[in-house]
Each structure stands twice: as structure tokens, then as C-alpha cells.
Design a protein around this motif. Sequence first.
Motif, PDB file in Angstrom:
ATOM      1  N   TYR A 100       0.835  -1.200   0.000  1.00 31.94           N
ATOM      2  CA  TYR A 100       0.000   0.000   0.000  1.00 31.94           C
ATOM      3  C   TYR A 100       0.872   1.253   0.000  1.00 31.94           C
ATOM      4  O   TYR A 100       0.664   2.173  -0.801  1.00 31.94           O
ATOM      5  CB  TYR A 100      -0.926  -0.007   1.223  1.00 31.94           C
ATOM      6  CG  TYR A 100      -1.915   1.131   1.218  1.00 31.94           C
ATOM      7  CD1 TYR A 100      -3.140   1.002   0.581  1.00 31.94           C
ATOM      8  CD2 TYR A 100      -1.626   2.332   1.849  1.00 31.94           C
ATOM      9  CE1 TYR A 100      -4.049   2.041   0.563  1.00 31.94           C
ATOM     10  CE2 TYR A 100      -2.527   3.381   1.837  1.00 31.94           C
ATOM     11  CZ  TYR A 100      -3.738   3.236   1.197  1.00 31.94           C
ATOM     12  OH  TYR A 100      -4.643   4.266   1.175  1.00 31.94           O
ATOM     13  N   VAL A 104       1.341   4.334  -2.778  1.00 35.18           N
ATOM     14  CA  VAL A 104       1.263   5.760  -2.451  1.00 35.18           C
ATOM     15  C   VAL A 104       2.523   6.469  -2.942  1.00 35.18           C
ATOM     16  O   VAL A 104       2.447   7.532  -3.554  1.00 35.18           O
ATOM     17  CB  VAL A 104       1.053   5.970  -0.936  1.00 35.18           C
ATOM     18  CG1 VAL A 104       1.193   7.444  -0.554  1.00 35.18           C
ATOM     19  CG2 VAL A 104      -0.304   5.427  -0.502  1.00 35.18           C
ATOM     20  N   LYS A 107       2.473   7.171  -6.451  1.00 35.23           N
ATOM     21  CA  LYS A 107       1.333   8.033  -6.802  1.00 35.23           C
ATOM     22  C   LYS A 107       0.342   7.298  -7.705  1.00 35.23           C
ATOM     23  O   LYS A 107      -0.243   7.868  -8.612  1.00 35.23           O
ATOM     24  CB  LYS A 107       1.813   9.326  -7.456  1.00 35.23           C
ATOM     25  CG  LYS A 107       2.691  10.146  -6.532  1.00 35.23           C
ATOM     26  CD  LYS A 107       3.195  11.396  -7.181  1.00 35.23           C
ATOM     27  CE  LYS A 107       4.091  12.110  -6.175  1.00 35.23           C
ATOM     28  NZ  LYS A 107       4.855  13.178  -6.763  1.00 35.23           N
ATOM     29  N   GLU A 109      -2.807   6.301  -7.673  1.00 31.30           N
ATOM     30  CA  GLU A 109      -4.117   6.470  -7.040  1.00 31.30           C
ATOM     31  C   GLU A 109      -5.098   5.379  -7.433  1.00 31.30           C
ATOM     32  O   GLU A 109      -5.881   4.920  -6.600  1.00 31.30           O
ATOM     33  CB  GLU A 109      -4.714   7.831  -7.410  1.00 31.30           C
ATOM     34  CG  GLU A 109      -4.157   8.979  -6.636  1.00 31.30           C
ATOM     35  CD  GLU A 109      -4.900  10.262  -6.932  1.00 31.30           C
ATOM     36  OE1 GLU A 109      -6.139  10.292  -6.736  1.00 31.30           O
ATOM     37  OE2 GLU A 109      -4.239  11.217  -7.355  1.00 31.30           O
ATOM     38  N   GLU A 110      -5.059   4.970  -8.704  1.00 29.50           N
ATOM     39  CA  GLU A 110      -5.999   3.955  -9.178  1.00 29.50           C
ATOM     40  C   GLU A 110      -5.780   2.620  -8.483  1.00 29.50           C
ATOM     41  O   GLU A 110      -6.677   1.786  -8.451  1.00 29.50           O
ATOM     42  CB  GLU A 110      -5.914   3.785 -10.703  1.00 29.50           C
ATOM     43  CG  GLU A 110      -4.633   3.156 -11.221  1.00 29.50           C
ATOM     44  CD  GLU A 110      -3.409   4.077 -11.254  1.00 29.50           C
ATOM     45  OE1 GLU A 110      -2.320   3.583 -11.570  1.00 29.50           O
ATOM     46  OE2 GLU A 110      -3.527   5.270 -10.949  1.00 29.50           O
ATOM     47  N   TYR A 112      -4.011   2.385  -5.053  1.00 33.27           N
ATOM     48  CA  TYR A 112      -4.192   2.480  -3.600  1.00 33.27           C
ATOM     49  C   TYR A 112      -5.604   2.910  -3.216  1.00 33.27           C
ATOM     50  O   TYR A 112      -5.967   2.858  -2.052  1.00 33.27           O
ATOM     51  CB  TYR A 112      -3.109   3.323  -2.911  1.00 33.27           C
ATOM     52  CG  TYR A 112      -3.100   4.812  -3.174  1.00 33.27           C
ATOM     53  CD1 TYR A 112      -4.031   5.660  -2.579  1.00 33.27           C
ATOM     54  CD2 TYR A 112      -2.116   5.385  -3.959  1.00 33.27           C
ATOM     55  CE1 TYR A 112      -3.997   7.019  -2.785  1.00 33.27           C
ATOM     56  CE2 TYR A 112      -2.066   6.747  -4.171  1.00 33.27           C
ATOM     57  CZ  TYR A 112      -3.019   7.563  -3.588  1.00 33.27           C
ATOM     58  OH  TYR A 112      -2.978   8.916  -3.789  1.00 33.27           O
ATOM     59  N   ASN A 113      -6.422   3.296  -4.203  1.00 34.41           N
ATOM     60  CA  ASN A 113      -7.824   3.613  -3.935  1.00 34.41           C
ATOM     61  C   ASN A 113      -8.771   2.484  -4.327  1.00 34.41           C
ATOM     62  O   ASN A 113      -9.986   2.676  -4.323  1.00 34.41           O
ATOM     63  CB  ASN A 113      -8.231   4.902  -4.666  1.00 34.41           C
ATOM     64  CG  ASN A 113      -7.704   6.128  -3.970  1.00 34.41           C
ATOM     65  OD1 ASN A 113      -7.584   6.156  -2.753  1.00 34.41           O
ATOM     66  ND2 ASN A 113      -7.376   7.154  -4.743  1.00 34.41           N
ATOM     67  N   ARG A 127      -5.660   5.558   5.931  1.00 33.15           N
ATOM     68  CA  ARG A 127      -5.220   6.952   6.126  1.00 33.15           C
ATOM     69  C   ARG A 127      -3.900   7.005   6.866  1.00 33.15           C
ATOM     70  O   ARG A 127      -3.009   7.788   6.532  1.00 33.15           O
ATOM     71  CB  ARG A 127      -6.285   7.752   6.879  1.00 33.15           C
ATOM     72  CG  ARG A 127      -7.310   8.397   5.979  1.00 33.15           C
ATOM     73  CD  ARG A 127      -8.155   9.414   6.718  1.00 33.15           C
ATOM     74  NE  ARG A 127      -8.928   8.848   7.817  1.00 33.15           N
ATOM     75  CZ  ARG A 127     -10.078   8.202   7.667  1.00 33.15           C
ATOM     76  NH1 ARG A 127     -10.592   8.024   6.470  1.00 33.15           N
ATOM     77  NH2 ARG A 127     -10.720   7.711   8.704  1.00 33.15           N
ATOM     78  N   TYR A 130      -1.131   5.906   4.518  1.00 26.15           N
ATOM     79  CA  TYR A 130      -0.939   6.973   3.539  1.00 26.15           C
ATOM     80  C   TYR A 130      -0.111   8.108   4.156  1.00 26.15           C
ATOM     81  O   TYR A 130       0.890   8.548   3.583  1.00 26.15           O
ATOM     82  CB  TYR A 130      -2.296   7.495   3.061  1.00 26.15           C
ATOM     83  CG  TYR A 130      -2.200   8.602   2.041  1.00 26.15           C
ATOM     84  CD1 TYR A 130      -2.171   8.308   0.685  1.00 26.15           C
ATOM     85  CD2 TYR A 130      -2.142   9.933   2.431  1.00 26.15           C
ATOM     86  CE1 TYR A 130      -2.076   9.311  -0.260  1.00 26.15           C
ATOM     87  CE2 TYR A 130      -2.041  10.944   1.495  1.00 26.15           C
ATOM     88  CZ  TYR A 130      -2.006  10.632   0.153  1.00 26.15           C
ATOM     89  OH  TYR A 130      -1.900  11.638  -0.777  1.00 26.15           O
ATOM     90  N   LYS A 134       3.680   9.432   3.202  1.00 23.13           N
ATOM     91  CA  LYS A 134       3.919  10.809   2.772  1.00 23.13           C
ATOM     92  C   LYS A 134       4.932  11.503   3.688  1.00 23.13           C
ATOM     93  O   LYS A 134       5.784  12.244   3.214  1.00 23.13           O
ATOM     94  CB  LYS A 134       2.610  11.601   2.740  1.00 23.13           C
ATOM     95  CG  LYS A 134       1.683  11.205   1.615  1.00 23.13           C
ATOM     96  CD  LYS A 134       2.300  11.510   0.273  1.00 23.13           C
ATOM     97  CE  LYS A 134       1.333  11.297  -0.852  1.00 23.13           C
ATOM     98  NZ  LYS A 134       1.885  11.626  -2.152  1.00 23.13           N
TER      99      LYS A 134
END
Length: 167
Positions: A100, A104, A107, A109-110, A112-113, A127, A130, A134
Motif C-alpha cells: 500500500y 502511495v 502516486k 491512485e488507481e 491504492y484507492n 489513512r 498513507y 507521505k
Amino acid sequence: MALYEAWKRVSIDSQNQPVKHIWDDYMAKEKVVYANILKKKITRIEGTVTKLAEEFRMLPMHVAAFLDGIHEAVDGVPEPLDGVTEETEIAFDIDFARLYKQMVAYKAEELYNLPEWETIFTPEEQRSLYTEQKKSHTVVRNDPKIGRNDPCSCNSGKKYKKCCGAV
């Protein structure tokens, strides 16, 4: 020819740019593979590239591309990928938190979402992972920044911009 080299030849054009329709096709397949891994909570992937291609419903060169994408999130992917052939045995364990966070970092998104992550982690855990990823790349300075016109820290008596800060 090695599979990864074949993948690069078809997916990157002569100006070293991605070939959009090739990448779109691959990414749709990759998304399905990750969704299945998450839905079934698969923690180990093993077999020859040919076997994995059949399981993933991909071409063998797509498996090489998949390995390129996942290799930083798992241990056991052969490196360099240039030597991977259809007969190469692949075996690695999946740490979902590490995967995961790597998504992130990429990047992606498709990926990790994907809703399937909710079968692995709660929204709060997602969260947290994530945020942890970051923050891992945030640089915190404890020393005060030396200004261009400040005296150089090497004690030469010169301004920083004329001494150690000169380009």
C-alpha cells in the motif's frame, strides 16, 4: 529475447515516451490483478512467468511489467528483470502494508484507492499508512539555514555565497 526488453520495446516509443494505448491496456489488467490479490488476500505469489500469465490473464511480457512495478514492495523478484523469461520461477510474499505504501509512493491512485483494500485495512488504517508514507519523505531541518549573505560556516571570513555556497 527477454520479456522485460520486449515489454519496453512495445510500450515505449522512439522518443522514449509511453505508448498510451499499450499502457492503458496494461494498467487495466494490472488493476484487475491487484483487485484479485486483495479480494482473495493472496500473500504469496509463485510459479513460472507462463503460469502467472495464465492466472493473471496477461501476456508473459505483462507479467514482467507487473514484476517491475511490484519489485520495490516485495522481496524475491529477480533482478535485473532483463533476464526474466517465460520459464523463470517467481516466488514472493506480499506484505500488504508495504505494498500500500509503495503504491502511495508511486502516486498510483488507481491502485491504492481500490475498494478491495477495505478487505485488508479499515479506512483509518489506510489513512494512517498513507500519512506515514507521505511523511517518510519529508525533510525536517534542525540546523538554521545559512543565508547567502551570512558569513560562511567554514570560518573563511567570506560571505557564504562567495565561499562554500558558490556554484
